[in-house]
Structures are given as structure tokens and as C-alpha cells.
Scaffold this motif. Structure first.
Motif, short mmCIF file in Angstrom:
data_model
loop_
_atom_site.label_atom_id
_atom_site.label_comp_id
_atom_site.label_asym_id
_atom_site.label_seq_id
_atom_site.Cartn_x
_atom_site.Cartn_y
_atom_site.Cartn_z
N GLY A 181 -2.93 -7.37 -3.64
CA GLY A 181 -2.70 -5.96 -3.38
C GLY A 181 -3.27 -5.53 -2.05
O GLY A 181 -4.23 -6.13 -1.54
N PHE A 182 -2.67 -4.48 -1.49
CA PHE A 182 -3.22 -3.85 -0.29
C PHE A 182 -3.39 -2.37 -0.57
O PHE A 182 -2.45 -1.70 -1.02
N SER A 183 -4.60 -1.83 -0.36
CA SER A 183 -4.89 -0.40 -0.47
C SER A 183 -4.47 0.15 -1.85
O SER A 183 -5.06 -0.22 -2.86
N GLN A 184 -3.44 1.01 -1.91
CA GLN A 184 -3.00 1.52 -3.22
C GLN A 184 -2.63 0.39 -4.18
O GLN A 184 -2.86 0.50 -5.39
N GLY A 185 -2.08 -0.68 -3.65
CA GLY A 185 -1.76 -1.83 -4.49
C GLY A 185 -2.98 -2.43 -5.15
O GLY A 185 -2.91 -2.96 -6.27
N CYS A 186 -4.15 -2.33 -4.46
CA CYS A 186 -5.41 -2.80 -5.05
C CYS A 186 -5.83 -1.92 -6.21
O CYS A 186 -6.29 -2.41 -7.25
N HIS A 238 -8.06 -0.65 8.65
CA HIS A 238 -7.34 -0.63 7.38
C HIS A 238 -6.04 -1.39 7.55
O HIS A 238 -4.96 -0.81 7.69
N LYS A 239 -6.13 -2.71 7.51
CA LYS A 239 -4.98 -3.55 7.81
C LYS A 239 -5.27 -4.99 7.38
O LYS A 239 -6.41 -5.35 7.10
N PHE A 240 -4.21 -5.80 7.33
CA PHE A 240 -4.42 -7.22 7.20
C PHE A 240 -4.96 -7.72 8.53
O PHE A 240 -4.44 -7.36 9.59
N PRO A 241 -6.01 -8.55 8.53
CA PRO A 241 -6.60 -8.96 9.81
C PRO A 241 -5.65 -9.81 10.64
O PRO A 241 -4.88 -10.61 10.11
N GLY A 255 0.82 -1.20 0.00
CA GLY A 255 0.00 0.00 0.00
C GLY A 255 0.85 1.26 0.00
O GLY A 255 2.09 1.19 -0.01
N GLY A 256 0.22 2.41 0.02
CA GLY A 256 0.95 3.67 0.07
C GLY A 256 1.66 3.85 1.40
O GLY A 256 1.11 3.52 2.45
N GLY A 257 2.89 4.34 1.36
CA GLY A 257 3.66 4.53 2.58
C GLY A 257 4.13 3.23 3.18
O GLY A 257 4.17 3.05 4.40
N SER A 258 4.50 2.29 2.32
CA SER A 258 4.92 0.97 2.77
C SER A 258 6.05 0.49 1.87
O SER A 258 6.62 1.25 1.09
N ASN A 259 6.39 -0.80 1.95
CA ASN A 259 7.39 -1.38 1.07
C ASN A 259 7.30 -2.90 1.15
O ASN A 259 6.48 -3.45 1.88
N SER A 260 8.16 -3.56 0.40
CA SER A 260 8.07 -5.02 0.30
C SER A 260 8.40 -5.70 1.62
O SER A 260 7.83 -6.75 1.94
N ASN A 261 9.29 -5.14 2.43
CA ASN A 261 9.60 -5.75 3.72
C ASN A 261 8.39 -5.73 4.65
O ASN A 261 8.11 -6.70 5.36
N GLY A 283 5.20 4.82 -2.40
CA GLY A 283 3.82 4.77 -2.85
C GLY A 283 3.81 4.39 -4.31
O GLY A 283 4.88 4.30 -4.95
N TRP A 284 2.61 4.18 -4.85
CA TRP A 284 2.51 3.85 -6.28
C TRP A 284 2.16 5.07 -7.12
O TRP A 284 2.47 5.11 -8.30
N TYR A 285 1.52 6.08 -6.50
CA TYR A 285 1.11 7.28 -7.23
C TYR A 285 0.75 8.35 -6.21
O TYR A 285 0.61 8.08 -5.01
N GLY A 286 0.62 9.58 -6.67
CA GLY A 286 0.14 10.66 -5.82
C GLY A 286 -1.34 10.90 -6.05
O GLY A 286 -1.90 10.43 -7.04
N VAL A 287 -1.99 11.62 -5.15
CA VAL A 287 -3.42 11.91 -5.26
C VAL A 287 -3.65 13.41 -5.11
O VAL A 287 -3.25 14.01 -4.10
#
Length: 333
Positions: A221-226, A306-309, A115-121, A169-173
Motif C-alpha cells: 500500500g501507499f498512503s491511503q492504501g496503507c 511523500h513518495k516512492f523513493p 494512494g488518494g488521488g491516484s490509480n493503478s496506472n 481515493g479509497w475514502y473521504g476524510v
């Protein structure tokens, strides 16, 4: 220092270092002052030697995650970072022969987009429950966005989980309503125009990764990744092109809000998809608009945000349902 072209006996290396940092550091050039790549080369990766200059290795990645090519140090002081692979292969073996496994008797391949503000780790940590359930039949891959995250600073926990990896992030808004109305209210107001800045670069980045590092069976995907996943799916469907993965798994996703892409979803997309929503997510109501973009989606919900359960028993039930759907749609014999 002289350069040496790889020979047949030492052509393949395995990454053994960097386990506590998400992999080993990769640079674009041979010098230690060369620019760093945005991704690390994951521990356990196998690479083909292109050139060896002292302790600096120019590589082509054959398996694992990270940059397709670059320069790494094979040791740091007295610590080995890469070692010759136990089973070498001729230098003439092409990357395609290694990275394009046969559809028969191979593991299911899952590509996860953060998602936005995250990374692969961070995503590796967040998806651990699913990784454990699928470990016998699936292999996981992770891709970073290319847009540095400059908004809210990630909290201490995320920073610790990231292990020094930058946030992306993947893009800006952007939006054209500068009033003090709540952001969620603006999302539902069709008179407010939203623009995803440089989202085309994100789409191209993922499409290129699907092409060069595929095939993949699941796009998660999560959030922006979706939203990036939704965009790619819509673009390919509008072109009449085959969607190259078998199942989309979308955690806390939302409808594409940029009106430039609205026509992509005039007709419902016919592609298998699982959507997972948190009822306490501030974007829960808007997230429900994603459901109408697809024909016959599987929708799962939990009582978190807004998270993985993580809360039992719902989390375990959701991950088991996702695992069974992956097996149903993607398992190859």
C-alpha cells in the motif's frame, strides 16, 4: 446481430491491445453506449469467452488485472485488441481453476493499493523498480479504489502517467475542528475527531478482491492504501480470522485516525510488515505512530518526501531489502 455461445475452440482470448493506455476499455453491457467500468482490462490478460456478438466480446477474466467480467471490442478499425489465445482450453474450465494457482511452484502474487488521488496506472509506474527486482519470481496485480477523486487536481506528470485513467481515493476524510490550525497539528490532537467516510466500502472492496482473485502473498500500500491495509488487518485480527496474505509492505503509511476503529489496535498486530518512510514527508512525524500498531515491524527510511523513493543509493537499498523480505516470507518452491 446475433449472439453466439462460446465453443471449445474459441473459448479463450488474449488481450494484445491497449498497451499505451493501461489496457482495453471495458463496458458493463454489449452496446458501445453502455456504462464504462472503472478499470481497464490489462494488456496480456487472458479471458474466457461467454458470448461473442460481432466484434463485441462478453468475457470472464482468467488472468491479468481489470474487471472480472464485462464487454470489450476485439478490434478497433483494423487494429486487433484481443486475439484467440495460442493455447485454448475447454469452455468447461472454471475461473477458479485458473485464478487460484497451486501454492506449489507458482509465482509470488503481489497486490498493490494506490494512494488518494491516484490509480493503478500511476502505481504501476511508481513500483517499476520493485517490479524489475521481482520479475523472475513474482507477478503484480493492481486495484483501483471506487471513490472518484474530487480534491486537488493531479499535476501534469501524474496525469500523463495515468494515461487517461480516472483518479480515485479509497475514502473521504472529515474532522470536527474547523479552526485554521495546521492539519498535522489536528492529527496529533486527540480532542479532534476524524471520520473516514465510506471507508467500509473500501474495506469490503479489497476483501472481495482478495477472495475472488486471490490468493495473494503480499499486500502493498501507499498512503491511503496503507490505512486500508491496516484497517483490514486489524478487522481480521479482531475476528480471530487468518490474515490471507503473508507480508504487508507499507510506503508512507499512517496510523488509523478514525476513533471508531481504535479498539482494533489496542493490542499490537502480529503480522509481518515492512514500513517505508520519507523523512521529508509532511506526514513523517504522524506516520511514526503507525509503528506502534504492529509487533516487530521492519522500518526503513529515506531522505525524500511523500513518495516512492527514487534517489540513489537509498532507493536501491530499500527496494533490495523489500525484495529480500518478500523472498524470505513468500517464495514457494
Amino acid at each position: 446481430m446475433t449472439g453466439h455461445v462460446a465453443g471449445a475452440e474459441a473459448a479463450v482470448w488474449e488481450v494484445v491491445g491497449g498497451r499505451d493506455k493501461g489496457g482495453v476499455l471495458v463496458r458493463e453491457g454489449s452496446q458501445l453506449s453502455s456504462a464504462q467500468c472503472t478499470e481497464r482490462l490489462s494488456t496480456g490478460s487472458v479471458v474466457r469467452q461467454i458470448e461473442l456478438m460481432g466484434d463485441r466480446l462478453h468475457f470472464q477474466r482468467l488472468s491479468g488485472t481489470g474487471p472480472e467480467t464485462g464487454w470489450v471490442s476485439i478490434r478497433l478499425k483494423d487494429k486487433e485488441l484481443l486475439i484467440p489465445a495460442k493455447t485454448t482450453q475447454p469452455a468447461s474450465v472454471t475461473p477458479e481453476a485458473k485464478t487460484s494457482p497451486s501454492a506449489q511452484s507458482r509465482k509470488v502474487r503481489i497486490l498493490a493499493l494506490h494512494g488518494g488521488g491516484s490509480n493503478s496506472n500511476v502505481t504501476k509506474f511508481q513500483t517499476l523498480p520493485l517490479q524489475k527486482l521481482t520479475k523472475d519470481f513474482a507477478e503484480w496485480h493492481f486495484l483501483n479504489g471506487s471513490r472518484p477523486w474530487t480534491h486537488d487536481k493531479p499535476d501534469e506528470m501524474l496525469t500523463a502517467i495515468a494515461k487517461g485513467m480516472p483518479f480515485f481515493g479509497w475514502y473521504g476524510v472529515d474532522w470536527d475542528d474547523q479552526s485554521e490550525r495546521p492539519y498535522q497539528e489536528k492529527l496529533f490532537d486527540p480532542s479532534v475527531n476524524f471520520t473516514y467516510t465510506k471507508v467500509e466500502e473500501a474495506v469490503d472492496r479489497v476483501l472481495e478482491h482478495l477472495k475472488t482473485d486471490g490468493p495473494f502473498d503480499v499486500l502493498l500500500g501507499f498512503s491511503q492504501g496503507c490505512i486500508v491495509t491496516n484497517l483490514i488487518t486489524g478487522i481480521l485480527a479482531s475476528r480471530g480470522q487468518e490474515i490471507p496474505w503473508k507480508l504487508s509492505v507499507l510506503f508512507n503509511g499512517m496510523k488509523v485516525r478514525d476513533n471508531r476503529y481504535r479498539q482494533l489496535f489496542d493490542d499490537k498486530i502480529r503480522h509481518p510488515v515492512i514500513m517505508v518512510f520519507g523523512k521529508q514527508d509532511q506526514f513523517y512525524d504522524y506516520g511514526q505512530t503507525q509503528i506502534g500498531m504492529y509487533e516487530d515491524p521492519i522500518v526503513l527510511e529515506h531522505d525524500e518526501g511523500h513518495k516512492f523513493p527514487t534517489a540513489k543509493p537509498q532507493a536501491a537499498e530499500i527496494y533490495e531489502a523489500v525484495t529480500q523480505e518478500i523472498l524470505k516470507r513468500c517464495r514457494t518452491e
